[in-house]
Design a protein around this motif. Structure first.
Motif, PDB file in Angstrom:
ATOM      1  N   ILE A 115       0.843  -1.199   0.000  1.00 61.38           N
ATOM      2  CA  ILE A 115       0.000   0.000   0.000  1.00 61.38           C
ATOM      3  C   ILE A 115       0.876   1.247   0.000  1.00 61.38           C
ATOM      4  N   VAL A 116       1.955   1.184   0.756  1.00 64.58           N
ATOM      5  CA  VAL A 116       2.910   2.294   0.798  1.00 64.58           C
ATOM      6  C   VAL A 116       3.927   2.065  -0.318  1.00 64.58           C
ATOM      7  N   PRO A 117       4.150   3.043  -1.187  1.00 61.40           N
ATOM      8  CA  PRO A 117       5.069   2.845  -2.321  1.00 61.40           C
ATOM      9  C   PRO A 117       6.420   2.292  -1.883  1.00 61.40           C
ATOM     10  N   ASP A 118       6.929   1.384  -2.697  1.00 65.85           N
ATOM     11  CA  ASP A 118       8.218   0.766  -2.411  1.00 65.85           C
ATOM     12  C   ASP A 118       8.938   0.514  -3.741  1.00 65.85           C
ATOM     13  N   ALA A 119      10.241   0.351  -3.648  1.00 65.01           N
ATOM     14  CA  ALA A 119      11.073   0.132  -4.834  1.00 65.01           C
ATOM     15  C   ALA A 119      10.721  -1.180  -5.521  1.00 65.01           C
ATOM     16  N   GLU A 120      11.005  -1.234  -6.817  1.00 68.88           N
ATOM     17  CA  GLU A 120      10.673  -2.404  -7.619  1.00 68.88           C
ATOM     18  C   GLU A 120      11.244  -3.690  -7.029  1.00 68.88           C
ATOM     19  N   GLU A 121      12.505  -3.675  -6.665  1.00 70.89           N
ATOM     20  CA  GLU A 121      13.138  -4.887  -6.143  1.00 70.89           C
ATOM     21  C   GLU A 121      12.441  -5.386  -4.878  1.00 70.89           C
ATOM     22  N   THR A 149       9.444 -12.803 -13.252  1.00 75.97           N
ATOM     23  CA  THR A 149       7.992 -12.998 -13.304  1.00 75.97           C
ATOM     24  C   THR A 149       7.293 -11.960 -12.433  1.00 75.97           C
ATOM     25  N   ALA A 150       7.879 -11.641 -11.288  1.00 76.75           N
ATOM     26  CA  ALA A 150       7.307 -10.621 -10.420  1.00 76.75           C
ATOM     27  C   ALA A 150       7.300  -9.257 -11.121  1.00 76.75           C
ATOM     28  N   LYS A 151       8.361  -8.951 -11.868  1.00 77.42           N
ATOM     29  CA  LYS A 151       8.393  -7.699 -12.636  1.00 77.42           C
ATOM     30  C   LYS A 151       7.272  -7.674 -13.671  1.00 77.42           C
ATOM     31  N   GLU A 152       7.059  -8.810 -14.340  1.00 81.51           N
ATOM     32  CA  GLU A 152       5.961  -8.897 -15.308  1.00 81.51           C
ATOM     33  C   GLU A 152       4.624  -8.612 -14.625  1.00 81.51           C
ATOM     34  N   TRP A 153       4.424  -9.205 -13.463  1.00 80.60           N
ATOM     35  CA  TRP A 153       3.166  -9.010 -12.743  1.00 80.60           C
ATOM     36  C   TRP A 153       2.997  -7.565 -12.290  1.00 80.60           C
ATOM     37  N   LEU A 154       4.071  -6.926 -11.863  1.00 77.49           N
ATOM     38  CA  LEU A 154       3.973  -5.511 -11.477  1.00 77.49           C
ATOM     39  C   LEU A 154       3.528  -4.656 -12.662  1.00 77.49           C
ATOM     40  N   THR A 155       4.139  -4.872 -13.799  1.00 77.86           N
ATOM     41  CA  THR A 155       3.784  -4.109 -14.993  1.00 77.86           C
ATOM     42  C   THR A 155       2.349  -4.403 -15.410  1.00 77.86           C
ATOM     43  N   PHE A 156       1.990  -5.674 -15.432  1.00 80.55           N
ATOM     44  CA  PHE A 156       0.634  -6.055 -15.819  1.00 80.55           C
ATOM     45  C   PHE A 156      -0.389  -5.515 -14.815  1.00 80.55           C
ATOM     46  N   SER A 157      -0.015  -5.461 -13.553  1.00 77.50           N
ATOM     47  CA  SER A 157      -0.900  -4.892 -12.529  1.00 77.50           C
ATOM     48  C   SER A 157      -1.189  -3.426 -12.824  1.00 77.50           C
ATOM     49  N   ARG A 158      -0.197  -2.724 -13.326  1.00 75.21           N
ATOM     50  CA  ARG A 158      -0.429  -1.335 -13.743  1.00 75.21           C
ATOM     51  C   ARG A 158      -1.424  -1.285 -14.897  1.00 75.21           C
ATOM     52  N   ALA A 159      -1.280  -2.187 -15.851  1.00 70.17           N
ATOM     53  CA  ALA A 159      -2.189  -2.212 -17.007  1.00 70.17           C
ATOM     54  C   ALA A 159      -3.629  -2.468 -16.578  1.00 70.17           C
ATOM     55  N   LEU A 160      -3.823  -3.288 -15.544  1.00 67.10           N
ATOM     56  CA  LEU A 160      -5.168  -3.606 -15.060  1.00 67.10           C
ATOM     57  C   LEU A 160      -5.673  -2.620 -14.012  1.00 67.10           C
ATOM     58  N   GLU A 220       2.831   3.298 -10.402  1.00 69.71           N
ATOM     59  CA  GLU A 220       4.245   3.585 -10.164  1.00 69.71           C
ATOM     60  C   GLU A 220       4.407   5.081  -9.993  1.00 69.71           C
ATOM     61  N   GLY A 221       5.077   5.452  -8.920  1.00 71.42           N
ATOM     62  CA  GLY A 221       5.348   6.858  -8.658  1.00 71.42           C
ATOM     63  C   GLY A 221       6.814   7.057  -8.365  1.00 71.42           C
ATOM     64  N   PRO A 222       7.184   8.249  -7.931  1.00 77.55           N
ATOM     65  CA  PRO A 222       8.596   8.543  -7.674  1.00 77.55           C
ATOM     66  C   PRO A 222       9.212   7.678  -6.568  1.00 77.55           C
ATOM     67  N   ARG A 223       8.388   7.190  -5.659  1.00 77.54           N
ATOM     68  CA  ARG A 223       8.917   6.364  -4.565  1.00 77.54           C
ATOM     69  C   ARG A 223       8.767   4.871  -4.833  1.00 77.54           C
ATOM     70  N   GLY A 224       8.230   4.511  -5.996  1.00 75.43           N
ATOM     71  CA  GLY A 224       8.102   3.099  -6.330  1.00 75.43           C
ATOM     72  C   GLY A 224       6.674   2.703  -6.645  1.00 75.43           C
ATOM     73  N   TYR A 225       6.408   1.419  -6.473  1.00 74.59           N
ATOM     74  CA  TYR A 225       5.102   0.847  -6.796  1.00 74.59           C
ATOM     75  C   TYR A 225       4.214   0.814  -5.563  1.00 74.59           C
ATOM     76  N   ALA A 226       2.916   0.999  -5.800  1.00 74.90           N
ATOM     77  CA  ALA A 226       1.942   0.912  -4.715  1.00 74.90           C
ATOM     78  C   ALA A 226       0.655   0.305  -5.246  1.00 74.90           C
ATOM     79  N   ARG A 227      -0.037  -0.369  -4.356  1.00 75.82           N
ATOM     80  CA  ARG A 227      -1.342  -0.956  -4.682  1.00 75.82           C
ATOM     81  C   ARG A 227      -2.373   0.161  -4.827  1.00 75.82           C
TER      82      ARG A 227
END
Length: 161
Positions: A25-31, A48-59, A64-71
């Motif tokens: 929920i709180v933005p975090d780095a990709e790794e 595979t996790a990177k693929e899911w992160l990107t696909f999660s953005r598509a759905l 993705e923001g300056p501090r990383g990915y967030a739900r």
């Protein structure tokens, strides 16, 4: 923005929900997000996790923001997935249009052949195996379209639902 990355289709949307819950929920780095998906959502590998992160953005499940990915807190809405898929996944809408124009079920290779001219020139120039990459991508798009109720498998091929 439309995303090209499409992970292999899971057996059910339960996997999509598990991945969504695995994104912090709180933005975090990709790794860190990838490690979390591997741990909490049973994603087998970092790529595979990177693929899911990107696909999660598509759905619309993650951003993705300056501090990383967030739900996206209210992002898990299976009823919205078909429209988000068509809008957020590169070539999804075009793939479905090919199915809609077909008079009979099409194999993934046949769909790719009808989309080949729409693959950007820079994609073709960047790799000698671009056709294999795009065939796999089209196959995954078709499988996701079936899971999301946008297509169906019939007579050894795919048709628009």
């Amino acid at each position: 923005m439309r995303f090209k990355v499409v992970p292999p289709v899971p057996e059910s949307l339960d996997r999509v929900e598990a991945v969504w819950r695995g994104v912090p929920i709180v933005p975090d780095a990709e790794e860190s997000c990838c490690r979390r998906l591997m741990r909490d959502a049973d994603v087998p590998a970092q790529d595979t996790a990177k693929e899911w992160l990107t696909f999660s953005r598509a759905l619309g499940l993650a951003e993705e923001g300056p501090r990383g990915y967030a739900r996206v807190r209210d992002g898990y809405d299976p009823d919205a997935f078909p429209a988000r898929f068509r809008e957020g996944v590169y070539a999804a809408d075009e793939t479905l249009a090919v199915l809609a124009d077909a008079d009979e079920p099409l194999s993934p290779d046949e769909v790719f052949d009808r989309l080949r001219d729409r693959v950007p020139a820079w994609e073709r120039a960047r790799s000698t195996d671009w056709q294999d990459t795009w065939r796999e991508r089209v196959g995954r798009i078709l499988d996701w379209a079936v899971l999301l109720g946008l297509a169906a498998e019939r007579d050894g091929g795919y048709v628009r639902a």
